[in-house]
Motif scaffolding. Sequence first.
Motif, PDB file in Angstrom:
ATOM      1  N   VAL A  34       2.842  29.997  -7.959  1.00 24.89           N
ATOM      2  CA  VAL A  34       4.019  29.051  -8.378  1.00 24.89           C
ATOM      3  C   VAL A  34       3.866  28.733  -9.717  1.00 24.89           C
ATOM      4  O   VAL A  34       4.694  28.374 -10.359  1.00 24.89           O
ATOM      5  CB  VAL A  34       3.482  27.789  -7.224  1.00 24.89           C
ATOM      6  N   ARG A  35       2.569  28.670 -10.115  1.00 25.24           N
ATOM      7  CA  ARG A  35       2.288  28.179 -11.615  1.00 25.24           C
ATOM      8  C   ARG A  35       3.068  29.275 -12.522  1.00 25.24           C
ATOM      9  O   ARG A  35       3.604  28.815 -13.705  1.00 25.24           O
ATOM     10  CB  ARG A  35       0.780  28.187 -12.054  1.00 25.24           C
ATOM     11  N   ASP A  36       3.016  30.411 -12.206  1.00 25.40           N
ATOM     12  CA  ASP A  36       3.725  31.540 -12.920  1.00 25.40           C
ATOM     13  C   ASP A  36       5.315  31.170 -12.963  1.00 25.40           C
ATOM     14  O   ASP A  36       5.973  31.240 -14.234  1.00 25.40           O
ATOM     15  CB  ASP A  36       3.424  33.006 -12.691  1.00 25.40           C
ATOM     16  N   LEU A  37       5.793  30.966 -11.896  1.00 29.31           N
ATOM     17  CA  LEU A  37       7.204  30.693 -11.874  1.00 29.31           C
ATOM     18  C   LEU A  37       7.651  29.393 -12.631  1.00 29.31           C
ATOM     19  O   LEU A  37       8.595  29.576 -13.108  1.00 29.31           O
ATOM     20  CB  LEU A  37       7.511  30.311 -10.299  1.00 29.31           C
ATOM     21  N   VAL A  38       6.588  28.646 -12.636  1.00 26.00           N
ATOM     22  CA  VAL A  38       7.052  27.465 -13.388  1.00 26.00           C
ATOM     23  C   VAL A  38       7.100  27.386 -15.035  1.00 26.00           C
ATOM     24  O   VAL A  38       7.854  26.992 -15.663  1.00 26.00           O
ATOM     25  CB  VAL A  38       6.100  25.821 -12.994  1.00 26.00           C
ATOM     26  N   CYS A  39       6.126  28.246 -15.093  1.00 22.96           N
ATOM     27  CA  CYS A  39       5.912  28.967 -16.636  1.00 22.96           C
ATOM     28  C   CYS A  39       7.321  29.602 -16.708  1.00 22.96           C
ATOM     29  O   CYS A  39       7.824  29.377 -18.140  1.00 22.96           O
ATOM     30  CB  CYS A  39       4.932  29.871 -16.702  1.00 22.96           C
ATOM     31  N   HIS A  40       7.769  30.597 -15.918  1.00 20.87           N
ATOM     32  CA  HIS A  40       8.980  31.258 -16.374  1.00 20.87           C
ATOM     33  C   HIS A  40      10.182  30.060 -16.478  1.00 20.87           C
ATOM     34  O   HIS A  40      11.055  30.345 -17.312  1.00 20.87           O
ATOM     35  CB  HIS A  40       9.538  32.052 -15.127  1.00 20.87           C
ATOM     36  N   ASP A  44      13.055  29.678 -19.199  1.00 24.59           N
ATOM     37  CA  ASP A  44      14.491  29.637 -19.008  1.00 24.59           C
ATOM     38  C   ASP A  44      15.146  28.298 -19.538  1.00 24.59           C
ATOM     39  O   ASP A  44      16.204  28.329 -19.943  1.00 24.59           O
ATOM     40  CB  ASP A  44      14.460  29.371 -17.452  1.00 24.59           C
ATOM     41  N   ALA A  45      14.693  27.214 -19.472  1.00 27.31           N
ATOM     42  CA  ALA A  45      15.047  26.028 -20.272  1.00 27.31           C
ATOM     43  C   ALA A  45      15.297  25.966 -21.662  1.00 27.31           C
ATOM     44  O   ALA A  45      16.060  25.672 -22.201  1.00 27.31           O
ATOM     45  CB  ALA A  45      13.951  24.982 -19.821  1.00 27.31           C
ATOM     46  N   GLY A 105      12.555  20.723 -20.112  1.00 29.10           N
ATOM     47  CA  GLY A 105      13.671  20.695 -18.561  1.00 29.10           C
ATOM     48  C   GLY A 105      14.463  19.580 -19.085  1.00 29.10           C
ATOM     49  O   GLY A 105      15.752  19.761 -18.767  1.00 29.10           O
ATOM     50  N   SER A 106      14.065  18.488 -19.266  1.00 31.26           N
ATOM     51  CA  SER A 106      14.983  17.103 -19.472  1.00 31.26           C
ATOM     52  C   SER A 106      15.721  17.260 -20.489  1.00 31.26           C
ATOM     53  O   SER A 106      16.999  17.063 -20.453  1.00 31.26           O
ATOM     54  CB  SER A 106      13.978  15.952 -19.769  1.00 31.26           C
ATOM     55  N   ALA A 107      15.349  17.927 -21.728  1.00 32.35           N
ATOM     56  CA  ALA A 107      16.021  18.298 -22.750  1.00 32.35           C
ATOM     57  C   ALA A 107      17.346  19.046 -22.670  1.00 32.35           C
ATOM     58  O   ALA A 107      18.185  19.027 -22.913  1.00 32.35           O
ATOM     59  CB  ALA A 107      15.119  18.792 -24.106  1.00 32.35           C
ATOM     60  N   ALA A 108      17.049  20.197 -21.584  1.00 28.47           N
ATOM     61  CA  ALA A 108      17.957  21.214 -21.239  1.00 28.47           C
ATOM     62  C   ALA A 108      19.058  20.458 -20.452  1.00 28.47           C
ATOM     63  O   ALA A 108      20.213  20.782 -20.835  1.00 28.47           O
ATOM     64  CB  ALA A 108      17.373  22.407 -20.607  1.00 28.47           C
ATOM     65  N   GLY A 109      18.429  19.672 -19.747  1.00 25.44           N
ATOM     66  CA  GLY A 109      19.565  18.968 -18.724  1.00 25.44           C
ATOM     67  C   GLY A 109      20.414  18.083 -19.544  1.00 25.44           C
ATOM     68  O   GLY A 109      21.674  18.091 -19.430  1.00 25.44           O
ATOM     69  N   ARG A 110      19.963  17.474 -20.556  1.00 23.38           N
ATOM     70  CA  ARG A 110      20.741  16.338 -21.340  1.00 23.38           C
ATOM     71  C   ARG A 110      21.778  17.420 -22.144  1.00 23.38           C
ATOM     72  O   ARG A 110      22.652  17.039 -22.519  1.00 23.38           O
ATOM     73  CB  ARG A 110      19.851  15.765 -22.293  1.00 23.38           C
ATOM     74  N   ALA A 111      21.016  18.476 -22.874  1.00 21.95           N
ATOM     75  CA  ALA A 111      22.152  19.399 -23.594  1.00 21.95           C
ATOM     76  C   ALA A 111      23.120  19.779 -22.852  1.00 21.95           C
ATOM     77  O   ALA A 111      24.403  19.798 -23.262  1.00 21.95           O
ATOM     78  CB  ALA A 111      21.181  20.449 -24.361  1.00 21.95           C
ATOM     79  N   ALA A 112      22.924  20.274 -21.675  1.00 20.70           N
ATOM     80  CA  ALA A 112      23.954  20.621 -20.964  1.00 20.70           C
ATOM     81  C   ALA A 112      25.083  19.422 -20.219  1.00 20.70           C
ATOM     82  O   ALA A 112      26.373  19.707 -20.498  1.00 20.70           O
ATOM     83  CB  ALA A 112      23.657  21.157 -19.272  1.00 20.70           C
ATOM     84  N   GLU A 113      24.796  18.313 -20.107  1.00 21.83           N
ATOM     85  CA  GLU A 113      25.607  17.364 -20.108  1.00 21.83           C
ATOM     86  C   GLU A 113      26.474  16.740 -21.270  1.00 21.83           C
ATOM     87  O   GLU A 113      27.587  16.482 -21.131  1.00 21.83           O
ATOM     88  CB  GLU A 113      24.672  15.851 -19.514  1.00 21.83           C
ATOM     89  N   LEU A 114      25.792  17.204 -22.385  1.00 19.49           N
ATOM     90  CA  LEU A 114      26.593  16.829 -23.690  1.00 19.49           C
ATOM     91  C   LEU A 114      27.381  17.763 -24.135  1.00 19.49           C
ATOM     92  O   LEU A 114      28.539  17.606 -25.025  1.00 19.49           O
ATOM     93  CB  LEU A 114      25.608  16.211 -24.832  1.00 19.49           C
ATOM     94  N   ALA A 115      27.152  19.211 -23.775  1.00 19.83           N
ATOM     95  CA  ALA A 115      27.999  20.493 -24.020  1.00 19.83           C
ATOM     96  C   ALA A 115      29.577  20.224 -23.660  1.00 19.83           C
ATOM     97  O   ALA A 115      29.848  19.717 -22.673  1.00 19.83           O
ATOM     98  CB  ALA A 115      27.341  21.519 -23.661  1.00 19.83           C
TER      99      ALA A 115
END
Length: 217
Positions: A34-40, A44-45, A105-115
């Motif tokens: 699980v830790r490896d997936l979260v690192c991936h 991704d973010a 992840g929060s930054a990626a989410g905000r960037a997507a909303e603003l794009a």
Amino acid sequence: MDLFSRSWTALRAAVADIPDEDFERPSGCTGWLVRDLVCHLVIDAQDVLITLVTPAETEPTVDAVTYWELVEPPTGEDPLDALIPRLAAAYGEPRWLKFHFDDVGSAAGRAAELADPAVRVSTRDEVLTVGDYLSAYVLEWTLHHLDLIAHLPSAAEPPAETLAAARASLEKIAGTPFPASLSDTDALLIGTGRRTPTDGEKDELGEVAAKLPLIIG
């Protein structure tokens, strides 16, 4: 855009709720904890952030479906795949990995909303609109959400609407629908080789079974 936000928010919430001891459990990604997936997912973010600030002037070369390519099943020998477990282990305590993932992840989410969904961006030597890029990632987030909870029975599942959207995308990649008797989750797991179909499911899949699994990358 809305489905991207829903799938990403749900995945981030699922990671936040994982007890520290469960970070050492296997994930649905072969060879990864699980830790490896979260690192991936941190990487991704970062990719989302980089792509959203990489504008392109030329015409789109791919859309939300053709963005994904069919690749060979992972063997663990790819340099990046092999690097992920080492990076994940370097965090030490799960709280630091959780913190970094939540931060990026929060930054990626905000960037997507603003794009602007109509803007064209470049990634992986391809050009596509922001809308198509974010739509493509609904499939990525949903599959990885299923990977995250594969051995965590009490964890929250992906939202129903994002499961349905991810299934629709995978069916377009396959060029054919999956049997209606299969749930969206089962269609995604079987379709991508994350679960072996039963004999009954193979019969229901018919000729589609010969096309599976669809390993996307």
